[in-house]
Design a protein around this motif. Sequence first.
Motif, short mmCIF file in Angstrom:
data_model
loop_
_atom_site.label_atom_id
_atom_site.label_comp_id
_atom_site.label_asym_id
_atom_site.label_seq_id
_atom_site.Cartn_x
_atom_site.Cartn_y
_atom_site.Cartn_z
N GLU A 89 0.79 -1.22 -0.04
CA GLU A 89 -0.18 0.14 0.00
C GLU A 89 0.90 1.25 0.14
N ASP A 90 2.12 0.89 0.02
CA ASP A 90 2.95 2.37 -0.03
C ASP A 90 3.21 2.78 -1.52
N THR A 91 2.96 1.69 -2.12
CA THR A 91 3.07 1.98 -3.83
C THR A 91 2.34 3.31 -4.17
N ALA A 92 3.12 4.18 -4.81
CA ALA A 92 2.66 5.62 -5.18
C ALA A 92 3.69 6.24 -5.92
N VAL A 93 3.47 7.35 -6.61
CA VAL A 93 4.44 8.61 -6.75
C VAL A 93 4.60 9.31 -5.71
N TYR A 94 5.94 9.45 -5.21
CA TYR A 94 6.05 10.19 -4.07
C TYR A 94 6.66 11.57 -4.53
N TYR A 95 6.32 12.73 -3.81
CA TYR A 95 6.66 14.25 -4.14
C TYR A 95 7.17 14.76 -3.08
N CYS A 96 8.34 15.77 -3.46
CA CYS A 96 8.96 16.45 -2.50
C CYS A 96 8.36 17.95 -2.51
N ALA A 97 8.05 18.62 -1.52
CA ALA A 97 7.42 19.77 -1.36
C ALA A 97 7.96 20.57 -0.71
N ALA A 98 8.15 21.96 -0.94
CA ALA A 98 9.01 23.11 -0.14
C ALA A 98 8.11 24.13 0.20
N ARG A 99 7.92 24.84 1.18
CA ARG A 99 7.22 26.04 1.46
C ARG A 99 8.02 27.25 1.36
N TRP A 100 7.65 28.35 0.71
CA TRP A 100 8.24 29.57 0.73
C TRP A 100 7.61 30.60 0.81
N THR A 101 7.46 30.99 2.12
CA THR A 101 6.59 32.02 2.87
C THR A 101 7.23 32.57 3.91
N GLU A 102 6.92 33.76 4.26
CA GLU A 102 7.51 34.42 5.54
C GLU A 102 7.11 33.47 6.84
N ASP A 103 6.00 32.97 6.78
CA ASP A 103 5.37 32.19 7.79
C ASP A 103 5.95 30.85 7.85
N ARG A 104 7.19 30.71 8.24
CA ARG A 104 7.82 29.32 8.06
C ARG A 104 7.96 28.39 9.46
N ARG A 105 7.27 28.84 10.44
CA ARG A 105 7.38 28.36 11.79
C ARG A 105 6.26 27.07 11.62
N GLY A 106 6.68 25.72 12.57
CA GLY A 106 5.77 25.01 12.53
C GLY A 106 5.82 23.84 11.79
N LEU A 107 4.97 23.19 11.57
CA LEU A 107 4.71 21.89 10.57
C LEU A 107 3.62 21.99 9.84
N PHE A 108 3.71 21.70 8.49
CA PHE A 108 2.51 21.95 7.49
C PHE A 108 2.30 20.63 6.79
#
Length: 127
Positions: A89-108
């Motif tokens: 069930e882990d079969t998938a296309v895996y994507y990397c993502a990056a957040r680029w905003t001034e609000d960078r604290r925490g987890l998204f």
Amino acid sequence: QVQLVESGGGLAQAGGSLTLSCAASGRSFSSSPMAWFRQGPGKEREFVAAISWNSGSTTYADSVRGRFTISRDHAENVVSLEMNNLKPEDTAVYYCAARWTEDRRGLFVRANEYTYWGQGTQVTVSS
């Protein structure tokens, strides 16, 4: 030109391991929250794991917690996803993502919270 390029995907047997890498270029994401998402066949894109801007915090989807580990190398501008005890069930296309905003604290954990995306790498787990 900003690019996120994933690598490390492939075919694995159930119970096996793979490590994905995401290399960023065109901009330094060393201080950006980053994450991995995946999209399985016929499914919506779903959150997998996220890491905070300073690597101080991580969070995981329930389905992968305890099996996957997200990490990053700030100097090299690379984020990795170590995947152990893989399941079909882990079969998938895996994507990397990056957040680029001034609000960078925490987890998204939502896809619309991320600014840049890689092209994806296929992971196939056979039973």
